[in-house]
Design a protein around this motif. Structure first.
Motif, PDB file in Angstrom:
ATOM      1  N   HIS A  21     104.953 -16.097  93.501  1.00 59.41           N
ATOM      2  CA  HIS A  21     105.277 -17.696  93.207  1.00 59.41           C
ATOM      3  C   HIS A  21     103.946 -18.673  93.629  1.00 59.41           C
ATOM      4  CE1 HIS A  21     107.070 -21.455  92.580  1.00 59.41           C
ATOM      5  NE2 HIS A  21     106.877 -21.854  93.674  1.00 59.41           N
ATOM      6  N   ALA A  23     102.873 -22.381  94.207  1.00 60.09           N
ATOM      7  CA  ALA A  23     103.340 -23.781  94.180  1.00 60.09           C
ATOM      8  C   ALA A  23     102.466 -24.561  93.582  1.00 60.09           C
ATOM      9  CB  ALA A  23     103.141 -24.276  95.538  1.00 60.09           C
ATOM     10  N   GLU A  32      99.949 -23.240  97.995  1.00 63.01           N
ATOM     11  CA  GLU A  32     100.747 -22.137  98.827  1.00 63.01           C
ATOM     12  C   GLU A  32     101.032 -21.037  97.958  1.00 63.01           C
ATOM     13  OE1 GLU A  32     103.824 -24.309 100.536  1.00 63.01           O
ATOM     14  OE2 GLU A  32     105.344 -23.756  99.088  1.00 63.01           O
ATOM     15  N   LEU A  33     101.168 -19.974  98.509  1.00 64.69           N
ATOM     16  CA  LEU A  33     101.630 -18.662  97.742  1.00 64.69           C
ATOM     17  C   LEU A  33     102.753 -17.953  98.142  1.00 64.69           C
ATOM     18  CD1 LEU A  33      98.109 -16.687  97.232  1.00 64.69           C
ATOM     19  CD2 LEU A  33      99.148 -18.437  95.527  1.00 64.69           C
ATOM     20  N   THR A  34     103.597 -17.587  97.584  1.00 57.54           N
ATOM     21  CA  THR A  34     104.780 -16.660  97.770  1.00 57.54           C
ATOM     22  C   THR A  34     104.478 -15.206  97.676  1.00 57.54           C
ATOM     23  OG1 THR A  34     106.380 -18.553  97.781  1.00 57.54           O
ATOM     24  CG2 THR A  34     107.092 -16.307  97.777  1.00 57.54           C
ATOM     25  N   GLY A  45     110.158 -12.243 100.396  1.00 54.02           N
ATOM     26  CA  GLY A  45     109.155 -13.006 100.319  1.00 54.02           C
ATOM     27  C   GLY A  45     108.729 -13.917 101.481  1.00 54.02           C
ATOM     28  N   THR A  47     106.110 -17.278 102.258  1.00 53.37           N
ATOM     29  CA  THR A  47     105.291 -18.202 101.734  1.00 53.37           C
ATOM     30  C   THR A  47     104.164 -18.466 102.622  1.00 53.37           C
ATOM     31  OG1 THR A  47     107.203 -19.200 100.565  1.00 53.37           O
ATOM     32  CG2 THR A  47     105.405 -20.691 100.869  1.00 53.37           C
ATOM     33  N   GLU A 161     112.518 -23.485  90.852  1.00 53.37           N
ATOM     34  CA  GLU A 161     111.220 -22.487  91.025  1.00 53.37           C
ATOM     35  C   GLU A 161     110.992 -21.792  90.037  1.00 53.37           C
ATOM     36  OE1 GLU A 161     110.694 -19.637  94.872  1.00 53.37           O
ATOM     37  OE2 GLU A 161     112.727 -20.025  94.420  1.00 53.37           O
ATOM     38  N   ARG A 163     109.118 -18.223  88.985  1.00 55.17           N
ATOM     39  CA  ARG A 163     108.695 -16.945  89.659  1.00 55.17           C
ATOM     40  C   ARG A 163     108.079 -15.891  88.475  1.00 55.17           C
ATOM     41  NH1 ARG A 163     110.537 -14.912  94.784  1.00 55.17           N
ATOM     42  NH2 ARG A 163     111.099 -16.519  96.040  1.00 55.17           N
TER      43      ARG A 163
END
Length: 205
Positions: A21, A23, A32-34, A45, A47, A161, A163
């Motif tokens: 994911h 953001a 940000e990254l997940t 996961g 973040t 969200e 994904r």
């Protein structure tokens, strides 16, 4: 023996996983990254705010370059993949004559994107043909809708969200196609373009 830690210690934690994911922001640079980490109980996961972390590129989303393929870096420069016999590895040579082993090119000029041969559902193992607007149900009964970003990346949408298919499947799968959602409920507010009409390339990373 397990290590002991004390509250107040400053530590550096380095993790490796698949980005599932990103953001969305108003510009081209995410906040940000997940990342899904491998865990005994399944993908976990985490973040990561990008202003507090150092990210090192390991493998391009399209996989390890293979001889004969053509790739593009973040500057739009074209790279040709070929065997590098002295190193028994794959090298990338750009149109201006610059040559790097693929790991070095990915770290310095990534993200790298394969432009030939193009990604297809057949090349993405275990990923079915995905069409914008398709509705898929996960193991918990939640329904994810297939959308395509303006940059061509295929994502699944649920609960506000977005994904990647692989991340949703790993965490909530198996997924099954259950049809189409009414057009007025389509979640395209965060994207520049509307829904695509034809088949999408499955498993974008």
């Amino acid at each position: 023996m397990p290590e002991h830690y004390k509250l107040g210690e400053r530590v550096r934690v380095i993790v490796e996983g698949l980005i599932t994911h990103i953001a969305p922001t108003c510009d081209a640079f995410p906040e940000e990254l997940t990342v899904d980490l491998e865990h005994s109980a399944g993908p976990y996961g985490v973040t990561v705010p990008l202003d507090t972390a150092r990210i090192e590129r390991l493998v391009p989303a399209d996989g390890v370059p293979q001889p004969g393929e053509i790739w593009r870096d973040r500057h739009g420069r074209t790279w040709f993949a070929h065997e590098n016999s002295p190193n028994a590895d794959i090298a990338l040579r750009s149109t201006d004559g610059t040559c790097h082993l693929w790991r070095s090119a990915n770290m310095n000029y990534g993200p790298l994107v394969r432009t030939y041969p193009p990604s297809t559902p057949e090349r993405a193992t275990g990923v079915p043909e995905l069409r914008a607007g398709d509705l898929w149900e996960d193991g918990d009964g939640d329904q994810w809708r297939v959308v395509e970003r303006s940059d061509g990346q295929v994502l699944l949408f649920f609960g506000g969200e977005y994904r990647l298919w692989e991340g949703v499947t790993a965490k909530y799968g198996p997924l099954k196609r259950v049809g189409l959602k009414p057009a007025e409920l389509e979640p395209y507010d965060d994207f520049e373009n509307g829904p695509a009409t034809g088949p999408l390339s499955g498993g974008a990373a």
